[in-house]
Design a protein around this motif. Structure first.
Motif, PDB file in Angstrom:
ATOM      1  N   LYS A  32       0.819  -1.219   0.000  1.00  0.00           N
ATOM      2  CA  LYS A  32       0.000   0.000   0.000  1.00  0.00           C
ATOM      3  C   LYS A  32       0.853   1.271   0.000  1.00  0.00           C
ATOM      4  N   ALA A  33       2.151   1.143   0.151  1.00  0.00           N
ATOM      5  CA  ALA A  33       3.013   2.307   0.351  1.00  0.00           C
ATOM      6  C   ALA A  33       3.371   2.999  -0.960  1.00  0.00           C
ATOM      7  N   ARG A  34       3.732   4.259  -0.818  1.00  0.00           N
ATOM      8  CA  ARG A  34       4.287   5.015  -1.941  1.00  0.00           C
ATOM      9  C   ARG A  34       5.496   5.783  -1.443  1.00  0.00           C
ATOM     10  N   LEU A  35       6.382   6.132  -2.364  1.00  0.00           N
ATOM     11  CA  LEU A  35       7.607   6.834  -2.020  1.00  0.00           C
ATOM     12  C   LEU A  35       7.430   8.336  -2.175  1.00  0.00           C
ATOM     13  N   LEU A  36       7.994   9.074  -1.227  1.00  0.00           N
ATOM     14  CA  LEU A  36       7.976  10.528  -1.268  1.00  0.00           C
ATOM     15  C   LEU A  36       9.397  11.052  -1.176  1.00  0.00           C
ATOM     16  N   ARG A  37       9.662  12.139  -1.886  1.00  0.00           N
ATOM     17  CA  ARG A  37      10.954  12.823  -1.776  1.00  0.00           C
ATOM     18  C   ARG A  37      10.713  14.241  -1.293  1.00  0.00           C
ATOM     19  N   LEU A  38      11.463  14.657  -0.286  1.00  0.00           N
ATOM     20  CA  LEU A  38      11.344  16.011   0.245  1.00  0.00           C
ATOM     21  C   LEU A  38      12.678  16.742   0.105  1.00  0.00           C
ATOM     22  N   GLU A  39      12.602  18.012  -0.225  1.00  0.00           N
ATOM     23  CA  GLU A  39      13.787  18.858  -0.278  1.00  0.00           C
ATOM     24  C   GLU A  39      14.089  19.390   1.126  1.00  0.00           C
ATOM     25  N   PRO A  40      15.305  19.849   1.376  1.00  0.00           N
ATOM     26  CA  PRO A  40      15.640  20.400   2.696  1.00  0.00           C
ATOM     27  C   PRO A  40      14.660  21.503   3.099  1.00  0.00           C
ATOM     28  N   GLY A  41      14.108  21.376   4.292  1.00  0.00           N
ATOM     29  CA  GLY A  41      13.177  22.368   4.794  1.00  0.00           C
ATOM     30  C   GLY A  41      11.747  22.206   4.327  1.00  0.00           C
ATOM     31  N   GLN A  42      11.494  21.239   3.452  1.00  0.00           N
ATOM     32  CA  GLN A  42      10.139  21.065   2.931  1.00  0.00           C
ATOM     33  C   GLN A  42       9.219  20.474   3.989  1.00  0.00           C
ATOM     34  N   ARG A  43       8.009  20.977   4.055  1.00  0.00           N
ATOM     35  CA  ARG A  43       7.042  20.516   5.040  1.00  0.00           C
ATOM     36  C   ARG A  43       6.408  19.209   4.610  1.00  0.00           C
ATOM     37  N   LEU A  44       6.291  18.285   5.557  1.00  0.00           N
ATOM     38  CA  LEU A  44       5.503  17.073   5.337  1.00  0.00           C
ATOM     39  C   LEU A  44       4.082  17.303   5.844  1.00  0.00           C
ATOM     40  N   PHE A  45       3.965  17.750   7.089  1.00  0.00           N
ATOM     41  CA  PHE A  45       2.676  18.166   7.638  1.00  0.00           C
ATOM     42  C   PHE A  45       2.918  19.135   8.791  1.00  0.00           C
ATOM     43  N   CYS A  46       1.876  19.867   9.138  1.00  0.00           N
ATOM     44  CA  CYS A  46       1.936  20.836  10.228  1.00  0.00           C
ATOM     45  C   CYS A  46       0.910  20.479  11.297  1.00  0.00           C
ATOM     46  N   ARG A  47       1.119  21.001  12.485  1.00  0.00           N
ATOM     47  CA  ARG A  47       0.133  20.836  13.557  1.00  0.00           C
ATOM     48  C   ARG A  47      -1.232  21.328  13.060  1.00  0.00           C
ATOM     49  N   GLY A  48      -2.247  20.488  13.284  1.00  0.00           N
ATOM     50  CA  GLY A  48      -3.585  20.850  12.843  1.00  0.00           C
ATOM     51  C   GLY A  48      -3.975  20.271  11.501  1.00  0.00           C
ATOM     52  N   ASP A  49      -3.003  19.745  10.744  1.00  0.00           N
ATOM     53  CA  ASP A  49      -3.328  19.118   9.466  1.00  0.00           C
ATOM     54  C   ASP A  49      -4.110  17.820   9.696  1.00  0.00           C
ATOM     55  N   PRO A  50      -4.971  17.427   8.753  1.00  0.00           N
ATOM     56  CA  PRO A  50      -5.716  16.176   8.905  1.00  0.00           C
ATOM     57  C   PRO A  50      -4.787  14.968   8.816  1.00  0.00           C
ATOM     58  N   PRO A  51      -5.198  13.829   9.359  1.00  0.00           N
ATOM     59  CA  PRO A  51      -4.393  12.607   9.275  1.00  0.00           C
ATOM     60  C   PRO A  51      -4.068  12.255   7.833  1.00  0.00           C
ATOM     61  N   CYS A  52      -2.847  11.819   7.611  1.00  0.00           N
ATOM     62  CA  CYS A  52      -2.424  11.512   6.244  1.00  0.00           C
ATOM     63  C   CYS A  52      -1.671  10.187   6.147  1.00  0.00           C
ATOM     64  N   GLY A  53      -1.689   9.405   7.229  1.00  0.00           N
ATOM     65  CA  GLY A  53      -1.085   8.089   7.142  1.00  0.00           C
ATOM     66  C   GLY A  53       0.134   7.889   8.018  1.00  0.00           C
ATOM     67  N   LEU A  54       0.819   6.822   7.745  1.00  0.00           N
ATOM     68  CA  LEU A  54       1.998   6.392   8.488  1.00  0.00           C
ATOM     69  C   LEU A  54       3.223   6.522   7.589  1.00  0.00           C
ATOM     70  N   TYR A  55       4.348   6.929   8.188  1.00  0.00           N
ATOM     71  CA  TYR A  55       5.559   7.175   7.404  1.00  0.00           C
ATOM     72  C   TYR A  55       6.748   6.397   7.974  1.00  0.00           C
TER      73      TYR A  55
END
Length: 230
Positions: A32-55
């Motif tokens: 069920k998983a997918r791969l994500l790439r983040l750049e330095p400083g890029q946000r994954l989620f913030c306080r208050g964001d809706p649930p988005c899964g397990l990482y």
């Protein structure tokens, strides 16, 4: 590396939690998983964001914390491979409790919330496996709160370095911590000056070696002694 979650199986199995899952659950998570790439400083989620899964962190590092209204940052932890995180919102369905940003170039595995809930609806027995992931972190949180209240700064710092050197019980011991002094200070609620002074004292004693952005554990037994005796 190929963009196929299964190619990271060996890395993920080096972690205690994933390696002890039932084989069928491990396979389901990767399917069920997918791969994500983040750049330095890029946000994954913030306080208050809706649930988005397990990482799971595959490469790089995630910074988990919060920033107050006065701009002061509280850094809870730095999440490295092969740690899993984000499970709290799986249990209560509530918004995210903290901010998560990439500390540098980072690659993650994400299992979406909907896929997890569908899996758990079919196999409710798996809830216990996710509860074990959360309970391990809850145990560490209680330890950190106790240390904050009862221990002097030097002993608290030594204990945090020891926990990190021993992989928080998730992975085997490691000698080099990719950790800046400023980050360590934020995690412990200490000033940068106090943190630097304690680290330099440990370096004089031959317990650690300090380099830019890293702390090398030169004497694990000595660090354990500092953590126990202050």
């Amino acid at each position: 590396m190929p963009d196929n979650p299964a190619t990271y199986l060996t890395l993920l199995q080096s972690g205690q939690w994933f390696s002890h899952l039932p084989p069928a659950l491990r396979a389901a998570l990767l399917d069920k998983a997918r791969l994500l790439r983040l750049e330095p400083g890029q946000r994954l989620f913030c306080r208050g964001d809706p649930p988005c899964g397990l990482y799971a962190v595959l490469e790089g590092m995630m910074r988990v914390g919060a920033v107050g209204r006065d701009g002061k940052e509280a850094l809870l932890t730095l999440v490295e491979a092969p740690y899993w995180f984000g499970e709290i919102s799986l249990f209560d369905g509530q918004p995210r409790t903290h901010d998560a940003y990439a500390e540098g170039p980072t690659r993650l595995l994400q299992v979406p919330q909907a896929a997890l809930l569908e899996l758990l609806e079919r196999e409710p027995g798996y809830w216990r496996d996710f509860a074990l992931l959360m309970s391990q972190k809850l145990r560490l949180t209680f330890i950190a709160l106790e240390q904050m209240s009862l221990l002097p700064a030097a002993q608290r710092l030594a204990q945090r370095l020891l926990l990190m050197a021993e992989g928080y019980g998730e992975i085997g011991p490691r000698q080099t911590l990719h950790l800046a002094q400023e980050q360590l200070a934020l995690m412990l609620g200490l000033s940068r000056q106090t943190t630097n002074q304690i680290l330099k004292e440990l370096q004089v004693r031959g317990v650690v070696r300090l380099t830019y952005g890293e702390i090398e554990i030169a004497d694990l037994a000595g660090l354990r002694q500092a953590a126990e005796a202050g």
